[in-house]
Scaffold this motif. Structure first.
Motif, mmCIF file in Angstrom:
data_model
loop_
_atom_site.group_PDB
_atom_site.id
_atom_site.type_symbol
_atom_site.label_atom_id
_atom_site.label_comp_id
_atom_site.label_asym_id
_atom_site.label_seq_id
_atom_site.Cartn_x
_atom_site.Cartn_y
_atom_site.Cartn_z
ATOM 1 N N SER A 97 24.932 51.940 10.648
ATOM 2 C CA SER A 97 25.585 50.628 10.561
ATOM 3 C C SER A 97 27.098 50.816 10.451
ATOM 4 N N GLN A 98 27.803 49.686 10.501
ATOM 5 C CA GLN A 98 29.265 49.695 10.667
ATOM 6 C C GLN A 98 30.041 50.537 9.654
ATOM 7 N N HIS A 99 29.533 50.622 8.415
ATOM 8 C CA HIS A 99 30.315 51.328 7.394
ATOM 9 C C HIS A 99 30.590 52.781 7.775
ATOM 10 N N VAL A 100 29.642 53.373 8.516
ATOM 11 C CA VAL A 100 29.814 54.787 8.887
ATOM 12 C C VAL A 100 30.675 54.857 10.144
ATOM 13 N N ARG A 101 31.979 54.802 9.956
ATOM 14 C CA ARG A 101 32.913 54.707 11.089
ATOM 15 C C ARG A 101 32.888 55.952 11.960
ATOM 16 N N LEU B 111 25.722 49.869 0.241
ATOM 17 C CA LEU B 111 27.093 49.790 -0.252
ATOM 18 C C LEU B 111 27.123 50.070 -1.758
ATOM 19 N N GLU B 112 28.334 50.095 -2.302
ATOM 20 C CA GLU B 112 28.491 50.548 -3.687
ATOM 21 C C GLU B 112 27.640 49.749 -4.675
ATOM 22 N N ASP B 113 27.544 48.434 -4.436
ATOM 23 C CA ASP B 113 26.816 47.599 -5.403
ATOM 24 C C ASP B 113 25.339 47.436 -5.035
ATOM 25 N N GLY B 114 24.880 48.183 -4.066
ATOM 26 C CA GLY B 114 23.457 48.102 -3.695
ATOM 27 C C GLY B 114 23.174 47.062 -2.624
ATOM 28 N N SER B 115 24.183 46.297 -2.240
ATOM 29 C CA SER B 115 23.961 45.388 -1.111
ATOM 30 C C SER B 115 24.006 46.199 0.176
ATOM 31 N N LEU B 116 23.553 45.583 1.284
ATOM 32 C CA LEU B 116 23.467 46.327 2.531
ATOM 33 C C LEU B 116 24.645 46.000 3.441
ATOM 34 N N ASP B 117 24.894 46.906 4.349
ATOM 35 C CA ASP B 117 26.069 46.875 5.217
ATOM 36 C C ASP B 117 25.938 45.857 6.357
ATOM 37 N N LEU B 118 24.775 45.219 6.492
ATOM 38 C CA LEU B 118 24.568 44.215 7.540
ATOM 39 C C LEU B 118 23.837 43.020 6.921
ATOM 40 N N PRO B 119 24.071 41.826 7.453
ATOM 41 C CA PRO B 119 23.454 40.631 6.871
ATOM 42 C C PRO B 119 21.943 40.562 7.154
ATOM 43 N N ASP B 120 21.229 39.914 6.247
ATOM 44 C CA ASP B 120 19.773 39.770 6.380
ATOM 45 C C ASP B 120 19.370 39.154 7.715
ATOM 46 N N GLU B 121 20.183 38.197 8.221
ATOM 47 C CA GLU B 121 19.817 37.488 9.466
ATOM 48 C C GLU B 121 19.569 38.467 10.605
ATOM 49 N N ILE B 122 20.394 39.522 10.669
ATOM 50 C CA ILE B 122 20.213 40.476 11.769
ATOM 51 C C ILE B 122 19.117 41.495 11.422
ATOM 52 N N LEU B 123 19.008 41.872 10.152
ATOM 53 C CA LEU B 123 17.956 42.822 9.743
ATOM 54 C C LEU B 123 16.580 42.241 10.048
ATOM 55 N N LYS B 124 16.482 40.933 9.875
ATOM 56 C CA LYS B 124 15.244 40.198 10.118
ATOM 57 C C LYS B 124 14.753 40.372 11.559
ATOM 58 N N ALA B 125 15.701 40.553 12.479
ATOM 59 C CA ALA B 125 15.345 40.638 13.896
ATOM 60 C C ALA B 125 14.818 42.025 14.289
ATOM 61 N N LEU B 126 14.829 42.972 13.349
ATOM 62 C CA LEU B 126 14.441 44.345 13.672
ATOM 63 C C LEU B 126 12.978 44.619 13.310
ATOM 64 N N ASP B 127 12.400 45.660 13.944
ATOM 65 C CA ASP B 127 11.031 46.057 13.602
ATOM 66 C C ASP B 127 11.009 46.906 12.339
#
Ligand code: DGT
Ligand code: CA
Ligand code: CA
Length: 573
Positions: free
Chosen positions: A376-380, A418-434
């Motif tokens: 995901s995006q954080h890993v530039r 991420l540092e606080d345990g949230s994820l680097d991408l929003p749920d809306e897009i994660l939802k679209a994945l298998d």
């Protein structure tokens, strides 16, 4: 940790060294050395005698005083007397005696003239050319000390399994070319498929008159010959890896293989069982009243203690003997059981091949499915995907899936925690994945509580399926981060998520004991390659080995299930 005979041997040897350095009575020094030798050569574990309150003074060379000390070591794992010696002036000098050629006299001379107490100080003095000036030393002995120090440094590190494989293969091939060789096999930790090996233990059996040792020491990769006997030899390869060769008679092949495969703890436990039946087990066979009753094969060795064959990966004395006795040995997973690979990268982020190339290579392996899981995006540096690119990427996989036959490509992501345990991408897009894999890729050194909370929060995300490389360790490079693994496993289980066994051979994360822990908690594992190229898919076999060391069976591994079952496992709610 149970105390082994070798632990007592080590302690007594160290006491003898320190006493000798203090110019103690030579008889006293010799008493410790003799006791060390006696204990090392006992065919049974001395802690058993202690536990049964047997009279230790019946052992040769053991008087009341040494018997007391043995009992103390068995009880506490250490010896106060040794601690006392170590705390006195010159108490670390015995480490210098580990350098071949440095006896007590020479060590004392170095201490008195140059004040050298540690290996570090010895190395500095040798590099500065000071050793050669001390009486009794010359340039040659100085060069020798430097050489031994280098070797020690090289050897202190263990060799990663894949490196050992690369070094072993041509050596085994070379040995097999010698005429008269009947059998060659690597035993030791290598056969048990440990992630790193201390040295290689090679066993051979030959027809009478075959001089395999001479042939062995002339292998072109041999840098140094440490010992060379009639039927055994130890060498150091140019790579720094130590190799032990033992030629054993064919009638003892199984016994030798059993003994030198270890682990030591497993051997000792088996020997204990044998002792109860009045049998003696050593590297030459199983003996009843000095008559060999088994030894040709490992199977017949185990049969003598009423056990079925136990595969090398399980021989760590972690419950395998009890399981074998109860007929409950696990049916360990094999590479053939794998239906697909759930973690890999393509050109889209930091991989080398395209999605179709990876899919075709996986199909070639007989896989039913794969998951493409870019960063995901954080890993530039890895050109991780943001939500927009991921959307297009999903479309692309859909298109390829329609074009390709014989394999299903699951749409996935390796999303950063991420540092606080949230994820680097929003749920809306994660939802679209298998499939959603989450992973920690930075801030490795958070305090345990914070790191654990961070990962737990990620696992509580309703779209997360797998936690990748759960401890973050890189063998020989980076320690695991501090986490409460039990809590993490509990959370994963409660949230219908899974933990990964990452098969990259320098990760092998989860390790074997954590795999076993997960299994015992009923938490399933995904054994993934984390491939960044087509060749990288092959790393899965290293993960399988680690999984076997961790007792995993088909039922414990989500990608050992068919596509339909897998999809059910990934559907979280
Ligand atoms: P490594 O080389 O540190 O990765 O580990 P191993 O297990 O290969 O250990 P190594 O090379 O010292 O010895 C090979 C095997 O020989 C070991 O697994 C069990 C056996 N062995 C060595 N020393 C002893 C001993 O003192 N007692 C018993 N019962 N077995 C031993
Ligand atoms: Ca070994
Ligand atoms: Ca060895």
């Amino acid at each position: 940790m149970p105390v082994h005979n070798t632990d007592i041997e080590e302690i007594f040897k160290e006491v003898a060294d320190l006493l000798e350095l203090q110019d103690a009575n030579p008889f006293r020094v010799r008493a410790y050395r003799n006791a060390a030798r006696t204990i090392a050569s006992l065919p049974y574990s001395i802690i058993d005698l202690v536990e049964k309150d047997k009279d230790l003074t019946e052992l040769p060379g053991i008087g009341e005083d040494l018997a007391d000390k043995i009992r103390e070591i068995c009880r506490t794992g250490t010896l106060k007397f040794l601690k006392k010696l170590e705390s006195e002036e010159g108490g670390s000098l015995h480490t210098l005696m580990g350098i071949p050629g440095l006896g007590p006299k020479k060590v004392k001379a170095l201490h008195q003239t140059l004040g050298i107490e540690t290996l570090q100080e010895l190395a500095e003095a040798a590099q500065q050319g000071k050793i050669g000036t001390v009486q009794g030393f010359g340039e040659k002995s100085e060069a020798n000390i430097l050489k031994e120090l280098n070797r020690l440094k090289e050897r202190s590190g263990r060799t990663p399994y894949p490196v050992a494989c690369q070094l072993a293969a041509p050596l085994i091939k070379y040995l097999k070319q010698k005429s008269g060789v009947k059998q060659i096999q690597i035993a030791g930790s290598f056969r048990r498929a440990k992630e790193t090996v201390g040295d290689l233990d090679i066993l051979a059996s030959c027809t009478r008159g075959t001089d395999l040792v001479t042939y062995f020491v002339h292998y072109e990769e041999v840098d140094d010959v440490i010992s060379e006997g009639k039927s055994r030899s130890t060498v150091i390869l140019k790579s720094g890896l130590q190799v032990d060769l033992r030629v054993i008679p064919a009638v003892s092949w199984g016994a030798g293989l059993f003994y030198f495969t270890g682990s030591k703890a497993h051997n000792i436990a088996i020997r204990k069982l044998a002792l109860k039946k009045g049998l003696k087990v050593n590297e030459y066979g199983v003996f009843k009243n000095d008559k060999r009753i088994a030894g040709k094969s490992e199977e017949e060795m185990y049969a003598q203690v009423d056990l079925p064959y136990i595969v090398p990966e399980l021989r760590e004395n972690r419950g395998e003997i009890k399981a074998a006795a109860e007929g409950k040995l696990p049916k360990l997973i094999t590479l053939d059981d794998i239906h697909g690979d759930l973690h890999m990268h393509t050109k889209k982020s930091d991989g080398q091949h395209s999605i179709s190339q990876m899919a075709e290579a996986a199909r070639e392996k007989g896989y039913e499915y794969i998951a493409i899981t870019e960063h995901s995006q954080h890993v530039r540096i890895a050109r991780g995907l943001d939500a927009k690119t991921l959307e297009r990427h999903i479309e692309e996989i859909n298109t390829i899936n329609n074009q390709i036959d014989g394999i299903e490509i699951l749409k996935g992501i390796e999303v950063d925690i991420l540092e606080d345990g949230s994820l680097d991408l929003p749920d809306e897009i994660l939802k679209a994945l298998d499939i959603v894999i989450c992973a920690v890729h930075y801030l490795f050194d958070l305090p345990e509580e914070q790191q654990t909370r961070r990962i737990i929060k990620a696992l509580e995300n309703p779209f997360v399926n797998i936690l990748a490389h759960p401890t973050g360790r890189v063998i020989g490079e980076r320690d695991p981060y501090q986490v409460d693994m039990k809590e993490i496993m509990k959370t994963a289980k409660e949230n219908n998520a899974f933990l990964e066994l990452n098969s990259y051979p320098y990760r092998l994360d989860l390790n074997d004991t954590y795999c076993k822990m997960a299994k015992e908690m009923g938490l399933k594992i995904a054994i993934n390659s984390d491939a960044h190229s087509i060749d990288g898919l092959d790393n899965l076999s290293f993960g399988i080995q680690q999984a076997r060391r961790g007792w995993l069976e088909v039922k414990d591994v989500i990608n050992a299930q068919n596509l339909e079952s897998l999809k059910r496992l990934l559907r979280k709610r």
